[in-house]
Structure formats: structure tokens, C-alpha cells
Design a protein around this motif. Structure first.
Motif, PDB file in Angstrom:
ATOM      1  N   ALA A  16       0.853  -1.186   0.000  1.00  0.00           N
ATOM      2  CA  ALA A  16       0.000   0.000   0.000  1.00  0.00           C
ATOM      3  C   ALA A  16       0.890   1.238   0.000  1.00  0.00           C
ATOM      4  O   ALA A  16       2.108   1.157   0.200  1.00  0.00           O
ATOM      5  N   ILE A  17       0.267   2.372  -0.212  1.00  0.00           N
ATOM      6  CA  ILE A  17       0.978   3.648  -0.150  1.00  0.00           C
ATOM      7  C   ILE A  17      -0.015   4.715   0.291  1.00  0.00           C
ATOM      8  O   ILE A  17      -1.219   4.612   0.018  1.00  0.00           O
ATOM      9  N   THR A  18       0.472   5.727   0.987  1.00  0.00           N
ATOM     10  CA  THR A  18      -0.375   6.847   1.363  1.00  0.00           C
ATOM     11  C   THR A  18      -0.648   7.697   0.137  1.00  0.00           C
ATOM     12  O   THR A  18       0.257   7.983  -0.638  1.00  0.00           O
ATOM     13  N   SER A  19      -1.900   8.098  -0.050  1.00  0.00           N
ATOM     14  CA  SER A  19      -2.268   8.812  -1.278  1.00  0.00           C
ATOM     15  C   SER A  19      -1.442  10.078  -1.477  1.00  0.00           C
ATOM     16  O   SER A  19      -1.047  10.406  -2.603  1.00  0.00           O
TER      17      SER A  19
ATOM     18  N   TYR B 260       1.581   0.277 -10.987  1.00  0.00           N
ATOM     19  CA  TYR B 260       2.784  -0.297 -10.378  1.00  0.00           C
ATOM     20  C   TYR B 260       2.491  -1.376  -9.331  1.00  0.00           C
ATOM     21  O   TYR B 260       3.365  -1.730  -8.549  1.00  0.00           O
ATOM     22  N   GLY B 261       1.279  -1.898  -9.326  1.00  0.00           N
ATOM     23  CA  GLY B 261       1.016  -3.094  -8.540  1.00  0.00           C
ATOM     24  C   GLY B 261       0.670  -2.891  -7.087  1.00  0.00           C
ATOM     25  O   GLY B 261       0.671  -3.855  -6.311  1.00  0.00           O
ATOM     26  N   TYR B 262       0.357  -1.663  -6.676  1.00  0.00           N
ATOM     27  CA  TYR B 262      -0.094  -1.452  -5.298  1.00  0.00           C
ATOM     28  C   TYR B 262      -1.468  -2.098  -5.135  1.00  0.00           C
ATOM     29  O   TYR B 262      -2.280  -2.121  -6.048  1.00  0.00           O
ATOM     30  N   ARG B 263      -1.726  -2.597  -3.927  1.00  0.00           N
ATOM     31  CA  ARG B 263      -3.000  -3.240  -3.648  1.00  0.00           C
ATOM     32  C   ARG B 263      -3.940  -2.357  -2.839  1.00  0.00           C
ATOM     33  O   ARG B 263      -5.131  -2.643  -2.749  1.00  0.00           O
ATOM     34  N   GLY B 264      -3.395  -1.321  -2.207  1.00  0.00           N
ATOM     35  CA  GLY B 264      -4.242  -0.461  -1.389  1.00  0.00           C
ATOM     36  C   GLY B 264      -3.610   0.882  -1.154  1.00  0.00           C
ATOM     37  O   GLY B 264      -2.444   1.117  -1.467  1.00  0.00           O
ATOM     38  N   ILE B 265      -4.422   1.791  -0.609  1.00  0.00           N
ATOM     39  CA  ILE B 265      -3.936   3.126  -0.242  1.00  0.00           C
ATOM     40  C   ILE B 265      -4.379   3.474   1.171  1.00  0.00           C
ATOM     41  O   ILE B 265      -5.433   3.041   1.640  1.00  0.00           O
ATOM     42  N   GLU B 266      -3.529   4.219   1.856  1.00  0.00           N
ATOM     43  CA  GLU B 266      -3.977   4.964   3.026  1.00  0.00           C
ATOM     44  C   GLU B 266      -4.478   6.288   2.475  1.00  0.00           C
ATOM     45  O   GLU B 266      -3.717   7.029   1.850  1.00  0.00           O
ATOM     46  N   LEU B 267      -5.745   6.572   2.651  1.00  0.00           N
ATOM     47  CA  LEU B 267      -6.296   7.805   2.100  1.00  0.00           C
ATOM     48  C   LEU B 267      -6.007   8.976   3.031  1.00  0.00           C
ATOM     49  O   LEU B 267      -6.444   8.989   4.184  1.00  0.00           O
TER      50      LEU B 267
END
Length: 352
Positions: free
Chosen positions: A6-9, A31-38
């Protein structure tokens, strides 16, 4: 579950610099991220584009829009963050106002399709915060109990910021999690914030604290022996840049209203393994403790803060998403992580 990226938006570029959430989500998907911290800032940016006069209605509509955008890209919303400056307020009227805000955040979380809100440790001036740790614990127990009343229940993930006023060590955050003692209240372990307090000192000519290596060794041993892995809701893995000059008055990143570690954090975080950019924290040792010592599996977020995010260059989201993906694969290799990674695919950009 396997480890998921995941990555922070906001880590893919600031909306204030013209980087739209749609474009950032596209790059995350590519790039294959599965989720975000919004990051709440991105929700507000979408809300400003929604017609109407009611702020709450616009934010709720923005939450529904973001949920659809993420679903179209098969991105989970790990959490909504940061619900900041909450615990331990001396001004109890202000505390009541924060509770009212939290009740609305519950609505936002439900609209977003997430069950988690992040609370970073309070970094308001000490004159505004109680010295009695029991006040902070009761405040956090209050939000946890309110979260349990929601359908579905809302979880909280608490994180010790390395410049936090009362809580700036993982040990302190763990003590708080244990004292709150609620099933929906857990911990975020952040490699930057762990190392940023006991190893790094950006205001020092050396960039390090005295006896930094021994401090890290002892902290890691204590972490492995102490933490219940079931209470670690997700982790953040990032590094930071060693400054060539101490961050004191006269330095380009100096801000008289911010602790040095906060100014450093806002400008100089780096992705895992970016030694060529000046990364120097003992992130690999801390990561081993988390992934091997504790056996963590779950969401792994690249929560980058860096001056590059504020550049108006259109290439910023692509560059940062790419760098984060490279860092992830290096982490996977170094830690021998069991991962859940889809094949990145290009998608049709959705419009609001």
C-alpha cells in the motif's frame, strides 16, 4: 494474510501541487499497489469539485466517488488518516469538538468502505496537553468504544511520531495500546518513526543520536520480546535522508514552529533501500524485527513525505509510484516476504 503493498495517497504527490487523486490512483494501480492509506487532504480536494453548499454532504459524496475510483482500480482503502491532535487536550471543549468530528469521520469511513482510522500521537505544544498519561488513555478508550458501536465496527491504529509531544517512542505507543485495552485499538509500527527518535538527530552534525547503534539493538530486542503481533494492524516502511548540514536555524528546511525531526520528516523521507539518495537509517534491521522477529503479515505501506511531492512537475506521481514499487521488491527480496502481488495492468482512466 500475505504481505500486501500500500501507499499513502499524498505520498504520490500533493493535490496542492496539481496532482489529482485520479492520476495518483492510476499510477498506484499501474505499479502493482493493492491499497492506499487515504490522506484526508485528498478527500477534501475531491469534495471541492462536488457541487453544493453543504460541506458535510460534499465530503460524503467525495468519499463515495473515491470508493468507486478505487474499486475500478481494484485498490483497497486501508484507512483514513490522519485524525490528528486528538488525545490529551487540556481544553475539554476542544476535545468535545474533536469527538463531533470523529462521528462524521465514521460516516466517511463507511462511505469509503474502510474500517480503520489512523491516529498519530499528538504533537501540539506541551502547554496544550495534559502531563497525565491517563487522560490520553481515557480519550483513546473513548474513541475505541465509539468505534465498537458502529456497524461495522471501526478500528483505530495508533502511531508514535518521533516528534510527538508526549508519545514519541514505539514503547510509549504500545503502553497506550495495552492501557486502552480494546479489540479495535491497535498499533502502527513505522520504521522511520522508530529510527527517527532513537537513531537519528537531524539537528546534530553527525545526523545521529549518541549511542545510536546500542539504542537500536536494545529497542529491537525489546520489540520482539514485547509486542503482541495481533495488535499490529499494519506497518509503514520508509527511510530518510542524511543531511549534509544540521537542521538548525539557517538550514533550508528549518522552521521555527516545528521540531527539527518534524521538518526533516516533511522534507526528507525516502523509500526503503534508496542509499543512492542518502538513506541511512537502520531500516533493514528494524524491518527484520517486524517481519521475522514478530512474524508480521498484512498491509505494508510506503508512507513517504518528501519535498518532491510538492513539485508541480507532472511526472511526480509516476516517479514516486515507480520508486515505491522498486523499494517494495527490494524489501520483499531482503525480507523473503510472502506476498500477494497482482500483475500490473494499464487501465482506462475514469473521470469524476
Amino acid at each position: 494474510m500475505p504481505c500486501k503493498l500500500a501507499i499513502t495517497s499524498m505520498s504520490l504527490g500533493r493535490c496542492s501541487a496539481g496532482h489529482s487523486l485520479v492520476h495518483k490512483l492510476d499510477m498506484a494501480c499501474l505499479y502493482g499497489y493493492r491499497g492506499i492509506e487515504l490522506f484526508y487532504e485528498d478527500l477534501l480536494d475531491i469534495a471541492q469539485q462536488v457541487p453544493g453548499n453543504s460541506t458535510t454532504d460534499k465530503e460524503l459524496e467525495a468519499a463515495h466517488i473515491i470508493r468507486r475510483l478505487c474499486q475500478e482500480r481494484r485498490l483497497a482503502i486501508v484507512c483514513l488518516q490522519p485524525f490528528a491532535h486528538y488525545e490529551g487536550l487540556l481544553d475539554r471543549q476542544a476535545h468535545g469538538g474533536r469527538i463531533e468530528q470523529l462521528l462524521f469521520w465514521f460516516q466517511l469511513a463507511i462511505a469509503l468502505g474502510t474500517d480503520m482510522v489512523q491516529i498519530p500521537s499528538n504533537f501540539l505544544p506541551s502547554s496544550e496537553l495534559s502531563e497525565d498519561s491517563r487522560v490520553a488513555v481515557e480519550d483513546l478508550r473513548e474513541v475505541a468504544d465509539l468505534g465498537l458501536q458502529q456497524k461495522p465496527p471501526i478500528r483505530f491504529v495508533y502511531e508514535a511520531l518521533c516528534w510527538g509531544t508526549r508519545c514519541n517512542l514505539w514503547e510509549q505507543s504500545w503502553d497506550i495500546v495495552q492501557a486502552v485495552d480494546r479489540p479495535n485499538f491497535g498499533l502502527c509500527l513505522d520504521t522511520f518513526n522508530i529510527a527517527g527518535r532513537i537513531y537519528a538527530d537531524p539537528s546534530s552534525p553527525t545526523g545521529r543520536t549518541p549511542n545510536c547503534d546500542q539504542a537500536v539493538e536494545g529497542s529491537i530486542a525489546h520489540l520482539i520480546a514485547t509486542i503482541d503481533i495481533q495488535k499490529v494492524f499494519y506497518v509503514q516502511v520508509v527511510d530518510a535522508e542524511r543531511l549534509t548540514e544540521p537542521l538548525i536555524q539557517g538550514h533550508e528546511f528549518y522552521n521555527a514552529d516545528q521540531p527539527a525531526r518534524m521538518s526533516w520528516s516533511r522534507n526528507c523521507r525516502l523509500f526503503y533501500g534508496e542509499k543512492d539518495r542518502g538513506a541511512y537509517l537502520p531500516v533493514i534491521e528494524i524491518s527484520r524485527a517486524i517481519f521475522h522477529g514478530l512474524g508480521f503479515e498484512g498491509w505494508v505501506s510506503m508512507e513517504l513525505f518528501n519535498r518532491r511531492m510538492s513539485d508541480e512537475d507532472e511526472a511526480v506521481p509516476h516517479e514516486l509510484a515507480s520508486r515505491g514499487a522498486v523499494a517494495w521488491m527490494k524489501l520483499v527480496k531482503d525480507m523473503k516476504l510472502r506476498i500477494d502481488t497482482p500483475t500490473p495492468e494499464r487501465i482506462v482512466v475514469a473521470s469524476l
